[in-house]
Design an enzyme around this catalytic site. Structure first.
Site, PDB file in Angstrom:
ATOM      1  N   LYS A 272     -11.311 -22.344 -64.356  1.00  0.00           N
ATOM      2  CA  LYS A 272     -11.535 -23.434 -63.411  1.00  0.00           C
ATOM      3  C   LYS A 272     -10.216 -24.141 -63.138  1.00  0.00           C
ATOM      4  O   LYS A 272      -9.375 -24.271 -64.045  1.00  0.00           O
ATOM      5  CB  LYS A 272     -12.558 -24.385 -64.040  1.00  0.00           C
ATOM      6  CG  LYS A 272     -13.056 -25.523 -63.178  1.00  0.00           C
ATOM      7  CD  LYS A 272     -14.141 -26.255 -63.963  1.00  0.00           C
ATOM      8  CE  LYS A 272     -14.727 -27.436 -63.208  1.00  0.00           C
ATOM      9  NZ  LYS A 272     -15.812 -28.093 -63.996  1.00  0.00           N
TER      10      LYS A 272
ATOM     11  N   SER B   6     -19.944 -28.565 -61.718  1.00  0.00           N
ATOM     12  CA  SER B   6     -18.728 -28.513 -60.912  1.00  0.00           C
ATOM     13  C   SER B   6     -17.980 -27.200 -61.068  1.00  0.00           C
ATOM     14  O   SER B   6     -17.069 -26.907 -60.309  1.00  0.00           O
ATOM     15  CB  SER B   6     -17.816 -29.679 -61.325  1.00  0.00           C
ATOM     16  OG  SER B   6     -17.460 -29.579 -62.699  1.00  0.00           O
TER      17      SER B   6
ATOM     18  N   SER C  29     -21.945 -29.124 -66.170  1.00  0.00           N
ATOM     19  CA  SER C  29     -21.228 -28.218 -65.280  1.00  0.00           C
ATOM     20  C   SER C  29     -21.019 -26.823 -65.826  1.00  0.00           C
ATOM     21  O   SER C  29     -20.675 -25.906 -65.083  1.00  0.00           O
ATOM     22  CB  SER C  29     -19.864 -28.820 -64.914  1.00  0.00           C
ATOM     23  OG  SER C  29     -20.039 -30.029 -64.217  1.00  0.00           O
TER      24      SER C  29
END
Length: 600
Positions: free
Chosen positions: A71, A145, A169
Site C-alpha cells: 500500500k 482503505s 482496512s
C-alpha cells in the site's frame, strides 16, 4: 497465484522468477496501472532483482521469487510514498521494516497500490488515482482503505500484499475480494516506515488467497523492531491460545437482535451458514452482548482518536486542504476541535468497555462476526460517502481499540455473484492460532481462490501448531484428570484438554500411600516393556505453569515425560523412593482403571 504453487513451479523448473515478473508487467501494461496501482517499481529494476535471486539457494529464502505489493503509505527506499495524495508525496531513503524483511526473505516487490487517501476510509473510492472495483463486479466497490492491495492479490497480479488497518482496512477489502485478510495485533508487524493514520492503533495487514500464505508472510515479517516504539516483544504466555490444540472450543456470536446488515437480504443466511460450519469444526457458539464492542467502536470516528489523523498531517492540511479528497479533508479537519479533556473522557469510556469485554471473553475463546454487514456500489457510496462508510465498519472499528487480533475469511458466494466473508477475532497476539482455524473454515465455506477459478482444495491445509501460541503442554495421570478432584487447577488457569494418549512403554505406575486426594506416581524404568500408562495432555498458558508447578507436593514432581510416539512433554513423575511402600498398578494401564477396581 499463491506461494505454494509458485514454489512448486520453481522447484520443477517450469518457470523462473524473471518469467513471472515479465508476465505480471505484461498484464499491467495491458490492463493499465490505475486504478489498482499508484506506481510501479521500474521493470528493469525488478528483473534485476529476479535475476539476482536465481543465483541464491531457494531453500534458504522462505519467500523466494514471490511477487508482492505494498500500500502506498508504506515506504520503499528511493521510491515515492504518496499516501494517496500527490501533493503529499515524498521519497524515503529507507524502506519500511516490513518491506526490508520480506525482500530479505526473497520476495519481489512489484509496486505501490492505490488506497483511500491518508488511509481514511473503508470504501476504496477516496483517491485521485481512481477507484478500484471488486474483482467480482465493476459496479461494486473494492473496499478500503487498502483497496489496491486487495485487488492486486484477488486478480492474481501478486501472491500477497501489505495493507494497513486502523478501522478495518485489512479486512473489509478482503471480504469484497474473496481473500484472507490478516490483521495482527498492534505491534506484531513494525509500523516503522508507515505513514500513520492513528499511530497508537495502526497495524500493517496482510492479504493472501490462503491462510497458509498469510502464516508464511507473518512468520517472516513479524518481530520486535527497535525503530518502532509501538513494536511488541511478547512475554511468556502472551497470546496464549490453548483452545487451538483442543478438539473443541467456544466462539462468541451476538444475539440475533444485535446483528446489523443494513437492508441486505443475502448476508444473514451466509453468516448463519458460517456459524454452522464452525460448529462442525468443533466449535460451540456462545451468545454474548455486542453492545460494549459497538460502544468502543463509536469512539474511533466520533471521539478524539480521529484527532490522531489530524496530528499526523496538521501542517500539510492547513496548507493543502484544497488538494485533498473533499471527504477525507472534511473528516480530518473536523478532528481539530477535540480537546485534551475530550481525549481523557473517551479514554475513561474505552477502559470501561475494555473491562466489560474482558468479562465476556471468559465465556469463549474467539468471536465470529460478519466482516462487513453488506457491500455497496460506487453509486451508492457517492450518494452517502460518510454514512455508508460508517456502516462498513460496524463489525471492525472496535478491534484495534480493544487490542484484539483478527482474520477475515472468505465465507461463500451470494446469489448475486458477490463474495461474503466472516472474521475470526481473537485475544491480543492470538493471530497465529487463528490462522489454522481460518484455513479450516475457508475450506468448509469456499471453493475458489480470490477472483480466480483455482480451487482451494488444490492447496495444502494449514495445520495448527503442536504447541499453541503462548502455551506449554502438560501430561497429567491422576487427580488432575478430567472429572478428578484437582482438575480445577488446570481449568482455572485457562488450560484446555488436547488429547488422551499413553506414555512410552518404559514407565511403571503406582498408587501412593497417604496422599489426599489419592494420587498415583509415575516412574520411568529404562528397559521395562509395558503397555504404557494413560495420560491426558493439557495446554496451559505459559505464564501460569510456574504457579501450577509450585503447588505440586512431594514426592511428586514435574519433569520431562516421553509419550508413546516418542515426543517429550512436561508431566507428573514421582521420586523412586516413594514407590517402595506403594502399590504397583502398572498392569491396569491408568488411574481411572485403578479407581474402577476400588468400586468393585
Amino acid at each position: 497465484m499463491n506461494i505454494e504453487a509458485l514454489h512448486r513451479e520453481y522447484a520443477a523448473g517450469t518457470t523462473t522468477p524473471a518469467q513471472i515478473v515479465e508476465a505480471i508487467f505484461a498484464r499491467i501494461a495491458s490492463e493499465g496501472v490505475h486504478p489498482v496501482w499508484i506506481s510501479l517499481i521500474p521493470k528493469e529494476q525488478v528483473l534485476q532483482r529476479a535475476a539476482a535471486l536465481q543465483n541464491q539457494d531457494p531453500t534458504k529464502l522462505p519467500l523466494y521469487g514471490i511477487p508482492f505489493a505494498v500500500k502506498d503509505n508504506i515506504d520503499v527506499a528511493n521510491h515515492p510514498t504518496t499516501a494517496g495524495c500527490p501533493a503529499y508525496a515524498f521519497t524515503p531513503t529507507e524502506s519500511a521494516t516490513v518491506v526490508a524483511k520480506l525482500e530479505a526473505a526473497g520476495a519481489i516487490l512489484i509496486g505501490k497500490t492505490n488506497m483511500d487517501q491518508f488511509a481514511t476510509g473503508l470504501v476504496g473510492t477516496r483517491s485521485p488515482y481512481g477507484a478500484p472495483s471488486s474483482v467480482f463486479s465493476k459496479d461494486h466497490i473494492s473496499g478500503g482503505s487498502s483497496s489496491g492491495s486487495a485487488v492486486a492479490v484477488a486478480s492474481g497480479l501478486v501472491a500477497f500484499s501489505l495493507g494497513t488497518d486502523t478501522a478495518g482496512s485489512g479486512r473489509v477489502p478482503a471480504m469484497f475480494n474473496n481473500l484472507i485478510g490478516l490483521k495482527p495485533s498492534r505491534g506484531v508487524l513494525s509500523t516503522h516506515g508507515v505513514v500513520p493514520a492513528c499511530r497508537t492503533l495502526d497495524c500493517v495487514s496482510i492479504f493472501t488467497q490462503t491462510a497458509a500464505d498469510a502464516a508464511a508472510v507473518l512468520d517472516v515479517a513479524s518481530g520486535p523492531d527497535p525503530k518502532d516504539p509501538y513494536s511488541r516483544t511478547p512475554t511468556p504466555g502472551a497470546g496464549a491460545s490453548p483452545w487451538a490444540a483442543a478438539s473443541t472450543f467456544k466462539f462468541g456470536v451476538p444475539a440475533p437482535s444485535a446483528l446489523q446488515f443494513f437492508g441486505d437480504t443475502h448476508n444473514p443466511a451466509l453468516y448463519q451458514a458460517a456459524i454452522t460450519a464452525l460448529k462442525s469444526l468443533g466449535g460451540e457458539p456462545v451468545e454474548f452482548d455486542l453492545a460494549p464492542l459497538l460502544a468502543a467502536a463509536q469512539l474511533l470516528y466520533k471521539g478524539p482518536w480521529v484527532a490522531e489523523r489530524y496530528a499526523v498531517i496538521s501542517d500539510f492540511i492547513q496548507a493543502h486542504a484544497a488538494e485533498m479528497d473533499p471527504t477525507v479533508a472534511k473528516i480530518i479537519n473536523g478532528a481539530a476541535s477535540y480537546t485534551a479533556v475530550d481525549y481523557f473522557d473517551s479514554a475513561y469510556k474505552l477502559q470501561h468497555h475494555l473491562r466489560q469485554t474482558e468479562q465476556a471473553w471468559k465465556a469463549f475463546d474467539l468471536i465470529l462476526l460478519p466482516t462487513a454487514p453488506r457491500t455497496f456500489t460506487h453509486a451508492e457510496i457517492a450518494e452517502s460517502p460518510i454514512e455508508r462508510n460508517s456502516q462498513l465498519g460496524f463489525y471492525t472499528n472496535f478491534v484495534n481499540l480493544l487490542d484484539l487480533s483478527a482474520v477475515a475469511v472468505p465465507a461463500g458466494m451470494r446469489p448475486d455473484g458477490l463474495p461474503f466473508g466472516v472474521t475470526l477475532i481473537g485475544k491480543t497476539l492470538a493471530e497465529a492460532a487463528l490462522l489454522p482455524l481460518a484455513d479450516s473454515l475457508q475450506r468448509k465455506l469456499n471453493q475458489t481462490l480470490g477472483g480466480s477459478k483455482d480451487l482451494l482444495a488444490g492447496t495444502t491445509p494449514l495445520k495448527p501448531a503442536t504447541t499453541p501460541t503462548g502455551t506449554l503442554l502438560m501430561a497429567v495421570v491422576g487427580a488432575h484428570l478430567t472429572g478428578q478432584p484437582l482438575n480445577w487447577q488446570l481449568t482455572d488457569r485457562g488450560g484446555k484438554l488436547v488429547r488422551t494418549c499413553r506414555t512410552h512403554p518404559d514407565y511403571k505406575f503406582y498408587a501412593l500411600k497417604n496422599t489426599t486426594p489419592p494420587k498415583p506416581g509415575l516412574v520411568r524404568v529404562p528397559g521395562f516393556e509395558g503397555k504404557g500408562i494413560e495420560v491426558e495432555i493439557w495446554a496451559l498458558p505459559s505464564d501460569t505453569v510456574g504457579s501450577f508447578v509450585d503447588g505440586v507436593p512431594q514426592p511428586l514432581s514435574i519433569g520431562k515425560l516421553r509419550l508413546e510416539d516418542g515426543t517429550l512433554v512436561m508431566g507428573f513423575l514421582v521420586e523412586p523412593e516413594a514407590t517402595q511402600d506403594a502399590f504397583e498398578i502398572t498392569n491396569l494401564g491408568g488411574w481411572r482403571n485403578y479407581l474402577a477396581t476400588l468400586k468393585k
